[in-house]
Design an enzyme around this catalytic site. Structure first.
Site, PDB file in Angstrom:
ATOM      1  N   VAL A  56      14.814  57.642  77.991  1.00  0.00           N
ATOM      2  CA  VAL A  56      15.867  58.506  77.785  1.00  0.00           C
ATOM      3  C   VAL A  56      16.057  58.564  76.379  1.00  0.00           C
ATOM      4  CG1 VAL A  56      17.641  56.718  77.790  1.00  0.00           C
ATOM      5  CG2 VAL A  56      18.351  59.073  78.107  1.00  0.00           C
ATOM      6  N   CYS A  57      16.232  60.022  75.640  1.00  0.00           N
ATOM      7  CA  CYS A  57      16.490  59.933  74.227  1.00  0.00           C
ATOM      8  C   CYS A  57      17.910  60.980  74.053  1.00  0.00           C
ATOM      9  CB  CYS A  57      15.597  60.474  73.553  1.00  0.00           C
ATOM     10  SG  CYS A  57      14.672  62.103  73.693  1.00  0.00           S
ATOM     11  N   ARG A  58      18.152  61.522  72.998  1.00  0.00           N
ATOM     12  CA  ARG A  58      19.322  62.553  72.793  1.00  0.00           C
ATOM     13  C   ARG A  58      19.081  63.520  73.764  1.00  0.00           C
ATOM     14  NH1 ARG A  58      20.627  66.853  69.813  1.00  0.00           N
ATOM     15  NH2 ARG A  58      23.006  66.852  69.442  1.00  0.00           N
ATOM     16  N   GLY A  60      15.789  64.731  75.090  1.00  0.00           N
ATOM     17  CA  GLY A  60      14.488  64.701  75.998  1.00  0.00           C
ATOM     18  C   GLY A  60      13.334  64.764  75.496  1.00  0.00           C
ATOM     19  N   LEU A  84      20.601  62.393  76.735  1.00  0.00           N
ATOM     20  CA  LEU A  84      21.794  61.962  76.970  1.00  0.00           C
ATOM     21  C   LEU A  84      22.846  63.282  76.839  1.00  0.00           C
ATOM     22  CD1 LEU A  84      22.117  58.708  74.757  1.00  0.00           C
ATOM     23  CD2 LEU A  84      21.922  58.910  77.177  1.00  0.00           C
TER      24      LEU A  84
END
Length: 190
Positions: A56-58, A60, A84
């Site tokens: 997961v990141c901000r 994708g 996220l």
């Protein structure tokens, strides 16, 4: 992997947040493991190869790259669709706010950065509502945007007026595009 599936399977999957330290410290999904993307190759041994990994990141992008790296190392790895931001728009909990990335040089004004951030939020909310594989109709998008405007405090009348103005401007652009297409076709006939 979509937000609903990850939320249902949080106890089964290894959730790996690949964002930078300051992003992680501001807010993350409770229970996630923090391994910044640039450390992932050297720290992959910390992960259980017998469990699914969801990165997961901000939004994708970084998590897509991280999942690809892990698949190359033999893991069953997936990226959280929409990151996220999609998690937030699905109404799922975070330990704190999502830190915005530093503004790009060409988006230096606060107004442009705010517009940029709003457009990303809306795009991810549309993706969360309709799914990755579905292209909503024009009417579905208008209904979605109307509901969103009302949920953000506009009256139904204000939302309808805003969407009508937006649709009028879009129609003007479509007319200009059609005029240009006709002109190009006429030039090609000569």
């Amino acid at each position: 992997m979509d937000t609903g599936t990850v939320a249902k399977r949080l106890g089964e999957v290894q959730l790996v947040d690949v964002r930078l330290v300051n992003e992680w410290q501001a807010g993350h999904i409770d229970g996630a493991l923090h391994i910044p993307e640039e450390e992932l190759a050297e720290r992959a041994a910390e992960l259980d190869r017998n469990r699914i990994v969801v990165t997961v990141c901000r939004a994708g992008t970084r998590s897509d790259d991280a999942a690809e790296l892990l698949r190359g190392e033999g893991f069953d790895a997936h990226s959280l669709d929409g990151g996220l931001l999609a998690w937030k728009w699905a109404g799922l909990p975070l330990t704190g706010p999502i830190v915005e990335p530093a503004p790009r040089a060409d988006l230096s004004s606060p107004e442009m950065q705010a517009l940029h951030d709003d457009l990303i939020d809306i795009a991810l909310a549309v993706q969360a509502r309709f799914g990755v594989e579905t292209e909503p109709t024009h009417e579905q998008l208008l209904e979605f945007l109307r509901d969103r405007l009302i949920s953000e405090g506009r009256t139904p009348e204000e939302a309808d007026r805003f969407l009508a103005d937006m649709d009028d401007e879009s129609g003007d652009m479509d007319d200009e595009s059609a005029d240009m297409d006709e002109g190009s076709a006429e030039m090609g006939e000569g």
